[in-house]
Design an enzyme around this catalytic site. Sequence first.
Site, PDB file in Angstrom:
ATOM      1  NE  ARG A 159      -6.021   1.543  -0.440  1.00  0.00           N
ATOM      2  CZ  ARG A 159      -6.240   2.302   0.619  1.00  0.00           C
ATOM      3  NH1 ARG A 159      -5.341   2.385   1.576  1.00  0.00           N
ATOM      4  NH2 ARG A 159      -7.344   2.984   0.719  1.00  0.00           N
ATOM      5  CG  HIS A 165     -12.175   4.101   2.538  1.00  0.00           C
ATOM      6  ND1 HIS A 165     -12.799   5.155   3.154  1.00  0.00           N
ATOM      7  CD2 HIS A 165     -10.850   4.274   2.735  1.00  0.00           C
ATOM      8  CE1 HIS A 165     -11.891   5.942   3.712  1.00  0.00           C
ATOM      9  NE2 HIS A 165     -10.701   5.433   3.466  1.00  0.00           N
ATOM     10  CG  ASN A 172      -1.837   1.160   1.300  1.00  0.00           C
ATOM     11  OD1 ASN A 172      -1.799   2.031   0.429  1.00  0.00           O
ATOM     12  ND2 ASN A 172      -2.664   1.196   2.315  1.00  0.00           N
ATOM     13  NE  ARG A 181      -4.523   8.057  18.583  1.00  0.00           N
ATOM     14  CZ  ARG A 181      -3.681   7.319  17.881  1.00  0.00           C
ATOM     15  NH1 ARG A 181      -3.270   6.175  18.348  1.00  0.00           N
ATOM     16  NH2 ARG A 181      -3.230   7.727  16.714  1.00  0.00           N
ATOM     17  NE  ARG A 192      -9.049  13.089   2.894  1.00  0.00           N
ATOM     18  CZ  ARG A 192      -9.018  11.799   2.593  1.00  0.00           C
ATOM     19  NH1 ARG A 192      -9.796  11.332   1.640  1.00  0.00           N
ATOM     20  NH2 ARG A 192      -8.229  10.969   3.227  1.00  0.00           N
ATOM     21  CD  GLU A 235      -8.047  -0.415   3.529  1.00  0.00           C
ATOM     22  OE1 GLU A 235      -7.252  -0.173   4.461  1.00  0.00           O
ATOM     23  OE2 GLU A 235      -8.580   0.461   2.848  1.00  0.00           O
ATOM     24  CG  ASN A 258      -5.628   9.501   9.570  1.00  0.00           C
ATOM     25  OD1 ASN A 258      -5.919  10.208  10.534  1.00  0.00           O
ATOM     26  ND2 ASN A 258      -4.561   8.732   9.538  1.00  0.00           N
ATOM     27  CG  ASP A 277      -4.485  11.500  16.578  1.00  0.00           C
ATOM     28  OD1 ASP A 277      -5.373  10.890  17.204  1.00  0.00           O
ATOM     29  OD2 ASP A 277      -3.383  11.017  16.305  1.00  0.00           O
TER      30      ASP A 277
HETATM   31  P1  ADP Z   1      -5.729   5.587   8.064  1.00  0.00           P
HETATM   32  O1  ADP Z   1      -7.023   6.008   7.471  1.00  0.00           O
HETATM   33  O2  ADP Z   1      -4.606   6.527   7.776  1.00  0.00           O
HETATM   34  O3  ADP Z   1      -5.404   4.136   7.867  1.00  0.00           O
HETATM   35  P2  ADP Z   1      -6.473   4.815  10.746  1.00  0.00           P
HETATM   36  O4  ADP Z   1      -7.503   3.879  10.245  1.00  0.00           O
HETATM   37  O5  ADP Z   1      -5.305   4.268  11.480  1.00  0.00           O
HETATM   38  O6  ADP Z   1      -5.946   5.796   9.645  1.00  0.00           O
HETATM   39  O7  ADP Z   1      -7.251   5.851  11.699  1.00  0.00           O
HETATM   40  C1  ADP Z   1      -6.594   6.917  12.291  1.00  0.00           C
HETATM   41  C2  ADP Z   1      -7.570   7.617  13.204  1.00  0.00           C
HETATM   42  O8  ADP Z   1      -7.988   6.708  14.228  1.00  0.00           O
HETATM   43  C3  ADP Z   1      -6.964   8.815  13.903  1.00  0.00           C
HETATM   44  O9  ADP Z   1      -7.889   9.868  13.938  1.00  0.00           O
HETATM   45  C4  ADP Z   1      -6.738   8.287  15.292  1.00  0.00           C
HETATM   46  O10 ADP Z   1      -6.769   9.312  16.239  1.00  0.00           O
HETATM   47  C5  ADP Z   1      -7.921   7.382  15.464  1.00  0.00           C
HETATM   48  N1  ADP Z   1      -7.729   6.499  16.602  1.00  0.00           N
HETATM   49  C6  ADP Z   1      -6.827   5.513  16.756  1.00  0.00           C
HETATM   50  N2  ADP Z   1      -6.942   4.974  17.987  1.00  0.00           N
HETATM   51  C7  ADP Z   1      -7.927   5.638  18.630  1.00  0.00           C
HETATM   52  C8  ADP Z   1      -8.525   5.562  19.921  1.00  0.00           C
HETATM   53  N3  ADP Z   1      -8.107   4.678  20.819  1.00  0.00           N
HETATM   54  N4  ADP Z   1      -9.529   6.417  20.216  1.00  0.00           N
HETATM   55  C9  ADP Z   1      -9.956   7.321  19.329  1.00  0.00           C
HETATM   56  N5  ADP Z   1      -9.446   7.440  18.102  1.00  0.00           N
HETATM   57  C10 ADP Z   1      -8.445   6.610  17.744  1.00  0.00           C
END
Ligand code: ADP
Length: 601
Positions: free
Chosen positions: A86, A174, A7, A278, A235, A381, A205, A276
């Site tokens: 991908r 996706h 990927n 979190r 976005r 994926e 994300n 983010d």
């Molecule tokens: P990508 O789309 O780049 O693959 P991910 O699927 O890893 O990204 O998702 C990233 C998002 O998930 C970020 O916003 C991150 O803060 C959120 N995230 C990861 N762990 C947690 C958690 N424990 N609580 C809340 N959000 C989380």
Amino acid sequence: MRILVFNAGSSSLKFGVFDLDPGAPLNRTRHVFKGSFDRFTPGGCDTSFNGTRGRAPHADLGVAIAAVPQVLTDHGVEGLDAIGHRIAHGGARFTEATELTPEVMEQIAALTPLAPLHNPANVEGVTRARACWPDLPQWGVFDTAFHLSQPARATTYAVPKAWRDAGLRRFGFHGTSHKYVARRAAEALDTDLRELRLISLHLGNGASACAINRGQSIDSSMGLTPLEGLVMGTRPGDLDPGAFGYLHRELGLEIDAIEAALNGESGLKGLTGSSDMRDVEARAAEGDAEAQAAINIYAYRARKYIGAYAAAMGGLDALVFTGGIGENSPSMRRRICDGLEFLGLKLDHDRNMVADLEGYAAPQIQAYGARVQVLVTETAEQLMIAQEVGAARKSPKPAPQPIPVAVSARHVHLDAAAVEALFGPGYELTPGKPLRQPGNWAAAERVTVEGPKGRFDRVAILGPLRNRTQVEVSRTDSFALGIDAPVRQSGDLDGTPHVRLVGPAGSIDTDGLIIAARHIHMHPDDAARMGVEDGDTVDVNLSHAARALTFAQVLVRVQPQAFTEMHIDTDEANAAGITGHTEGEVVPDMHVTTLTAKSTG
Ligand code: ADP
């Protein structure tokens, strides 16, 4: 079969090695190795190999891919059979895992305007991987492919025809993730996916919702590009297109600046300064009003899509959460679901809190007795890409041969005597709109076709003149006229029924009433490329049509100047649900039969 999956993005490279048996349940595929190079900078990047984190000096994608063979050797991973990539945007063409031949790579590169951030990185990933593993077959799995089953009403923007003709339509992304979690959810529910109305919420994300009706994606929240739909990390999701003009006039922003902000400065980041979830959740818990508002907006948008998609499917059986936020944030899952009891959707708050996703698990978190099942599962994926590549390699299909499809409405071809009888002695038809087949045109004049039951006024006359008058109608038309017309090739008119033509100067009763057998006008170069000859018949698959079907026994007519195009009548078009421009694919390797009668029309 052992498959290496890449990927490749502009700022990171994720890869995995999978051992699989394509027929086995998804959770039995063995994930042999998991690696990533993250956040490329001139000073290097972060690495993670089977969970062990570190740093490497690699500054970009190319160097990182070149380092993968050594990484695999160091971890004792050998014996690769194929590589799967991908690919973000496959346009309307790539419906399934496809071997990445030079021709296919050109087509992927040509789709760059639709995915300017993703497709170039994907193409570079393939080129670099080919240099490292020249003997391994390379396959692409497309993020858009799963959504190509969506009906026109979901993919069409209500914009001017010229824009739609230029390719403006909804695609959805996706797809590999939505397809995987839908299959995984069905497996976990021990129910056939074809019996489920399911919504998948991929909240990472990037974020998107997908309505999967009985196994088929029928709508998704991302559109032409991955900007539309849900609120994302950077976005905005849905936004009034009027914003472009407003921002330009009020803030003096140009398109590039607006697009950059929509891709990188909006969403959670635009609302709170952090992309983010979190951080946003932590700040909200400490009383930060901006973060609290962002969480509300995020959840509200997702909830609206659940309602919309339940309406689109006429009900809802299961909801699946995936992606970093969907997998890890019980509070966001709860916030999205709260208030949906009217749909029969209710969470069990304890199950929601302890959902354990280890080992591809897909736990259920709905309240006991709730009608809608709610599941959480880690998206996989890469595993899905490996599965798709494995399945495609097991039963390889040759590359499809695309062919434009034109729908012929009822029309007549006249001979010289008919023109005189209908329009008067010495009359010459006025060539009007040119047709795609060189030298052919629709006349300015029209004619009436009359049968014992009904008549059609203003029927098109197609020129130039023929040796013999021919009237082409559909089966439905023939019933409306009240005459039983046979299916014939153009020009094969002996013994065909009579019909009355009425013009301004008189009328004639003429034979030549037929339902034209479907056929392909084919340029000799295309015939050579597809390995067919004049008089052959082929099967043509209209997989992109709303009511996709395969037309069997389509006659090939190779003509020196032909514009390659398949002609079907209105009944056939209706059966396939064709509304605008569409393409079919000549089904390769079908047994091509040469007819003894060659075409004459
Ligand atoms: P990508 O789309 O780049 O693959 P991910 O699927 O890893 O990204 O998702 C990233 C998002 O998930 C970020 O916003 C991150 O803060 C959120 N995230 C990861 N762990 C947690 C958690 N424990 N609580 C809340 N959000 C989380």
